[in-house]
Design a protein around this motif. Structure first.
Motif, PDB file in Angstrom:
ATOM      1  N   ILE A  16       4.550  -2.701   2.937  1.00 51.65           N
ATOM      2  CA  ILE A  16       3.527  -3.430   3.537  1.00 51.65           C
ATOM      3  C   ILE A  16       2.054  -3.403   2.706  1.00 51.65           C
ATOM      4  O   ILE A  16       1.830  -2.447   1.938  1.00 51.65           O
ATOM      5  N   THR A  17       1.584  -4.384   3.155  1.00 54.91           N
ATOM      6  CA  THR A  17       0.037  -4.747   2.413  1.00 54.91           C
ATOM      7  C   THR A  17      -0.641  -4.923   3.784  1.00 54.91           C
ATOM      8  O   THR A  17      -0.289  -5.452   4.640  1.00 54.91           O
ATOM      9  N   LYS A  18      -2.080  -4.779   3.658  1.00 53.25           N
ATOM     10  CA  LYS A  18      -3.041  -4.893   4.552  1.00 53.25           C
ATOM     11  C   LYS A  18      -3.927  -6.132   4.108  1.00 53.25           C
ATOM     12  O   LYS A  18      -4.562  -6.181   2.970  1.00 53.25           O
ATOM     13  N   ALA A  19      -4.059  -7.236   5.065  1.00 53.12           N
ATOM     14  CA  ALA A  19      -4.985  -8.338   4.548  1.00 53.12           C
ATOM     15  C   ALA A  19      -6.418  -7.716   4.922  1.00 53.12           C
ATOM     16  O   ALA A  19      -6.457  -6.894   5.892  1.00 53.12           O
ATOM     17  N   ARG A  20      -7.384  -8.328   4.287  1.00 51.33           N
ATOM     18  CA  ARG A  20      -8.887  -8.020   4.591  1.00 51.33           C
ATOM     19  C   ARG A  20      -9.353  -9.136   5.223  1.00 51.33           C
ATOM     20  O   ARG A  20      -9.606 -10.233   4.657  1.00 51.33           O
ATOM     21  N   ARG A  21      -9.619  -9.236   6.390  1.00 54.04           N
ATOM     22  CA  ARG A  21     -10.133 -10.519   7.310  1.00 54.04           C
ATOM     23  C   ARG A  21     -11.195  -9.967   8.239  1.00 54.04           C
ATOM     24  O   ARG A  21     -11.032  -9.506   9.256  1.00 54.04           O
ATOM     25  N   ALA A  22     -12.583 -10.138   7.771  1.00 57.50           N
ATOM     26  CA  ALA A  22     -13.546 -10.016   8.733  1.00 57.50           C
ATOM     27  C   ALA A  22     -13.507  -8.653   9.458  1.00 57.50           C
ATOM     28  O   ALA A  22     -13.321  -7.528   9.005  1.00 57.50           O
ATOM     29  N   GLN A  23     -12.938  -8.713  10.858  1.00 60.00           N
ATOM     30  CA  GLN A  23     -12.833  -7.502  11.640  1.00 60.00           C
ATOM     31  C   GLN A  23     -11.507  -7.001  11.647  1.00 60.00           C
ATOM     32  O   GLN A  23     -11.113  -5.748  11.807  1.00 60.00           O
ATOM     33  N   GLN A  24     -10.539  -7.769  11.199  1.00 55.23           N
ATOM     34  CA  GLN A  24      -9.099  -7.415  11.482  1.00 55.23           C
ATOM     35  C   GLN A  24      -8.631  -7.162   9.878  1.00 55.23           C
ATOM     36  O   GLN A  24      -8.979  -7.730   8.894  1.00 55.23           O
ATOM     37  N   ARG A  25      -7.598  -6.180  10.225  1.00 48.49           N
ATOM     38  CA  ARG A  25      -6.785  -5.983   8.806  1.00 48.49           C
ATOM     39  C   ARG A  25      -5.301  -5.976   9.259  1.00 48.49           C
ATOM     40  O   ARG A  25      -4.580  -4.847   9.003  1.00 48.49           O
ATOM     41  N   PRO A  26      -4.682  -7.070   9.380  1.00 52.88           N
ATOM     42  CA  PRO A  26      -3.178  -7.099  10.048  1.00 52.88           C
ATOM     43  C   PRO A  26      -2.431  -6.788   8.696  1.00 52.88           C
ATOM     44  O   PRO A  26      -2.647  -6.955   7.511  1.00 52.88           O
ATOM     45  N   CYS A  27      -0.979  -6.159   9.221  1.00 53.49           N
ATOM     46  CA  CYS A  27      -0.253  -5.660   8.206  1.00 53.49           C
ATOM     47  C   CYS A  27       0.830  -6.646   7.848  1.00 53.49           C
ATOM     48  O   CYS A  27       0.932  -7.496   8.811  1.00 53.49           O
ATOM     49  N   LYS A  28       1.111  -6.835   6.802  1.00 53.85           N
ATOM     50  CA  LYS A  28       2.308  -7.631   6.579  1.00 53.85           C
ATOM     51  C   LYS A  28       3.424  -7.348   5.351  1.00 53.85           C
ATOM     52  O   LYS A  28       3.126  -6.313   4.671  1.00 53.85           O
ATOM     53  N   ILE A  29       4.778  -7.627   5.430  1.00 60.15           N
ATOM     54  CA  ILE A  29       5.375  -7.159   4.639  1.00 60.15           C
ATOM     55  C   ILE A  29       4.972  -7.562   3.060  1.00 60.15           C
ATOM     56  O   ILE A  29       4.780  -8.804   2.792  1.00 60.15           O
ATOM     57  N   ASN A  30       5.348  -6.722   2.105  1.00 55.23           N
ATOM     58  CA  ASN A  30       5.054  -7.073   0.699  1.00 55.23           C
ATOM     59  C   ASN A  30       6.712  -7.142   0.120  1.00 55.23           C
ATOM     60  O   ASN A  30       7.237  -6.180  -0.047  1.00 55.23           O
ATOM     61  N   PRO A  31       6.965  -8.324  -0.312  1.00 56.25           N
ATOM     62  CA  PRO A  31       8.459  -8.480  -0.695  1.00 56.25           C
ATOM     63  C   PRO A  31       8.730  -7.625  -1.930  1.00 56.25           C
ATOM     64  O   PRO A  31       9.909  -7.306  -2.062  1.00 56.25           O
ATOM     65  N   GLU A  32       7.928  -7.410  -2.821  1.00 54.10           N
ATOM     66  CA  GLU A  32       8.008  -6.762  -4.019  1.00 54.10           C
ATOM     67  C   GLU A  32       8.996  -5.445  -3.810  1.00 54.10           C
ATOM     68  O   GLU A  32      10.167  -5.290  -4.689  1.00 54.10           O
ATOM     69  N   ALA A  33       8.539  -4.444  -2.842  1.00 50.89           N
ATOM     70  CA  ALA A  33       9.342  -3.163  -2.802  1.00 50.89           C
ATOM     71  C   ALA A  33      10.922  -3.575  -2.255  1.00 50.89           C
ATOM     72  O   ALA A  33      11.797  -2.791  -2.759  1.00 50.89           O
ATOM     73  N   LEU A  34      10.736  -4.454  -1.386  1.00 47.26           N
ATOM     74  CA  LEU A  34      12.344  -5.158  -0.987  1.00 47.26           C
ATOM     75  C   LEU A  34      13.086  -5.542  -2.053  1.00 47.26           C
ATOM     76  O   LEU A  34      14.294  -5.214  -2.207  1.00 47.26           O
ATOM     77  N   LYS A  35      12.361  -6.065  -2.692  1.00 51.18           N
ATOM     78  CA  LYS A  35      13.124  -6.739  -4.131  1.00 51.18           C
ATOM     79  C   LYS A  35      13.611  -5.674  -4.843  1.00 51.18           C
ATOM     80  O   LYS A  35      14.896  -5.651  -5.503  1.00 51.18           O
ATOM     81  N   ASP A  36      12.888  -4.731  -5.306  1.00 51.40           N
ATOM     82  CA  ASP A  36      13.258  -3.504  -6.195  1.00 51.40           C
ATOM     83  C   ASP A  36      14.545  -2.989  -5.591  1.00 51.40           C
ATOM     84  O   ASP A  36      15.487  -2.448  -6.193  1.00 51.40           O
TER      85      ASP A  36
END
Lengths: 123, 123
Positions: free
Chosen positions: B60-80
């Motif tokens: 997963i990676t964390k987006a940087r957005r003002a007050q929030q840092r939502p997590c999202k799946i990073n496809p690269e590791a799943l691809k590996d």
């Protein structure tokens, strides 16, 4: 006691065990054969322990044949991982697609003549 | 320091972290949202630690957005993982095929009239 899938992933989280599995994908092998590539930096008990982890995770089974007990891959545990991966297919396929698109762009740029300049003059 | 693939498999070897990943497969989420199903039996630091393991494994990676840092799946590791699984396709497909064949037999036995008895008399 961890659940089956956790145990499988845990067993796969080691390069030696993944190498042993790759070895077995070419056919059955004895523990001694499986351990050969690691004998210089690993003791026989350490090798046996890795085999046991794979066996406990259901990734390999041992056949019982007179004096021999060759190891072989057990497809069931791999199927569980494949089943689990299925729900993330959109992610890894999307990722493959992006790579594919990128490679196509690179190939196109390398092989095809640049048409931008000629267009400029023809209009 | 374990290799990348070992780190990924190690991160996946836990039902809480796999549940968090499943949550993220439905869209971005904050750590607080990700932790909600586990708050009754898990402290916030424990939840944060699981998220960190997923992040360090590149799942997963964390987006940087003002007050929030939502997590999202990073496809690269799943691809590996998908890449690694590819070399064992024969095993898990064979296993799927066997299940498929078995299910066909069961369905055939349930739906079709038994022809054994009539054959016996016709010859």
């Amino acid at each position: 006691m961890p659940d089956t899938l956790s145990q499988t992933f845990s067993a796969l989280a080691d390069p030696t065990r993944r190498a042993m599995l790759a070895h077995l994908s070419r056919g059955e092998a004895s523990i001694s054969d499986l351990g050969k590539p690691f004998r210089k930096r690993m003791s026989l008990p350490a090798i046996t322990k890795h085999v046991k982890v794979l066996e406990r995770a259901g990734l390999i089974t041992k056949a019982r044949r007179a004096q021999q007990r060759p190891c072989k891959i057990n497809p069931e545990a791999l199927k569980d991982v494949a089943n689990w991966m299925e729900q993330y297919r959109q992610y890894w396929e999307e990722s493959f697609d992006r790579l594919d698109a990128y490679l196509k762009t690179v190939t196109a740029n390398t092989n095809e003549p640049k048409t931008g300049d000629t267009d400029e003059h023809s209009n």
